[in-house]
Design a protein around this motif. Sequence first.
Motif, PDB file in Angstrom:
ATOM      1  N   GLU A   7     -61.118  91.848  23.934  1.00 43.56           N
ATOM      2  CA  GLU A   7     -60.405  92.761  23.031  1.00 43.56           C
ATOM      3  C   GLU A   7     -61.297  93.315  21.920  1.00 43.56           C
ATOM      4  O   GLU A   7     -60.802  93.995  21.022  1.00 43.56           O
ATOM      5  N   LEU A   8     -62.593  93.026  21.952  1.00 44.67           N
ATOM      6  CA  LEU A   8     -63.485  93.543  20.909  1.00 44.67           C
ATOM      7  C   LEU A   8     -63.390  95.055  20.857  1.00 44.67           C
ATOM      8  O   LEU A   8     -63.264  95.693  21.901  1.00 44.67           O
ATOM      9  N   PRO A   9     -63.419  95.634  19.688  1.00 46.99           N
ATOM     10  CA  PRO A   9     -63.657  95.022  18.385  1.00 46.99           C
ATOM     11  C   PRO A   9     -62.401  94.583  17.639  1.00 46.99           C
ATOM     12  O   PRO A   9     -62.452  94.374  16.424  1.00 46.99           O
ATOM     13  N   ALA A  10     -61.293  94.405  18.329  1.00 50.97           N
ATOM     14  CA  ALA A  10     -60.063  93.985  17.646  1.00 50.97           C
ATOM     15  C   ALA A  10     -60.162  92.546  17.137  1.00 50.97           C
ATOM     16  O   ALA A  10     -59.604  92.219  16.094  1.00 50.97           O
ATOM     17  N   GLY A  11     -60.867  91.680  17.853  1.00 43.49           N
ATOM     18  CA  GLY A  11     -60.998  90.304  17.419  1.00 43.49           C
ATOM     19  C   GLY A  11     -61.357  89.377  18.565  1.00 43.49           C
ATOM     20  O   GLY A  11     -61.570  89.811  19.687  1.00 43.49           O
ATOM     21  N   HIS A  15     -79.353  85.640  30.885  1.00 44.27           N
ATOM     22  CA  HIS A  15     -78.081  85.551  30.166  1.00 44.27           C
ATOM     23  C   HIS A  15     -78.266  85.377  28.655  1.00 44.27           C
ATOM     24  O   HIS A  15     -77.282  85.329  27.917  1.00 44.27           O
ATOM     25  N   ALA A  16     -79.499  85.290  28.187  1.00 49.20           N
ATOM     26  CA  ALA A  16     -79.761  84.990  26.776  1.00 49.20           C
ATOM     27  C   ALA A  16     -79.143  86.027  25.833  1.00 49.20           C
ATOM     28  O   ALA A  16     -78.535  85.659  24.816  1.00 49.20           O
ATOM     29  N   ALA A  41     -74.970  87.471  21.811  1.00 49.95           N
ATOM     30  CA  ALA A  41     -73.927  88.402  21.359  1.00 49.95           C
ATOM     31  C   ALA A  41     -72.593  87.661  21.204  1.00 49.95           C
ATOM     32  O   ALA A  41     -71.861  87.882  20.230  1.00 49.95           O
ATOM     33  N   CYS A  42     -72.284  86.783  22.143  1.00 53.16           N
ATOM     34  CA  CYS A  42     -71.066  85.972  22.032  1.00 53.16           C
ATOM     35  C   CYS A  42     -71.134  85.070  20.810  1.00 53.16           C
ATOM     36  O   CYS A  42     -70.162  84.948  20.048  1.00 53.16           O
ATOM     37  N   SER A  56     -69.048  95.636  21.378  1.00 52.76           N
ATOM     38  CA  SER A  56     -68.552  95.155  22.668  1.00 52.76           C
ATOM     39  C   SER A  56     -69.677  94.350  23.309  1.00 52.76           C
ATOM     40  O   SER A  56     -70.830  94.433  22.874  1.00 52.76           O
ATOM     41  N   ILE A  57     -69.319  93.587  24.311  1.00 53.90           N
ATOM     42  CA  ILE A  57     -70.306  92.750  24.986  1.00 53.90           C
ATOM     43  C   ILE A  57     -70.207  92.995  26.481  1.00 53.90           C
ATOM     44  O   ILE A  57     -69.142  92.827  27.070  1.00 53.90           O
TER      45      ILE A  57
END
Length: 117
Positions: free
Chosen positions: A26-30, A65-66, A71-72, A104-105
């Motif tokens: 749901e980024l950038p909502a939270g 995956h780094a 980002a996460c 976003s990711i």
Amino acid sequence: MGSEQQPDDRARYQRDRDWIGYALHELPAGVLWGPHGATAEQCAELLDGLDEFARVCDRLGLSDHAEFIEACRWHFEHYSHYLSRRRHFADYGTYVRDRHGPMSISPPPTPDWPCSR
């Protein structure tokens, strides 16, 4: 490189990749915890889970995956801070933008191992 691969690492990888993707979809909502926004305490649990995901990726040799993991991590660390200062921001998207965080990711590349063992 990483530690020796564990028998259930591939299954754990898929499970963890799924919940991480869900928590951030749901980024950038939270940041989500189930169907609701995560609390500060839940963000700490998400960080612990992300650390385990990073160890699994290391054991599986998924060095690509780094960037995804970092980002996460940014969101799991910053969302709890945002919650404590929420009255100072219009919304989480504004908070992220003001701190030059990822809006976003993108998911990491899918491993090319066979689906069954």
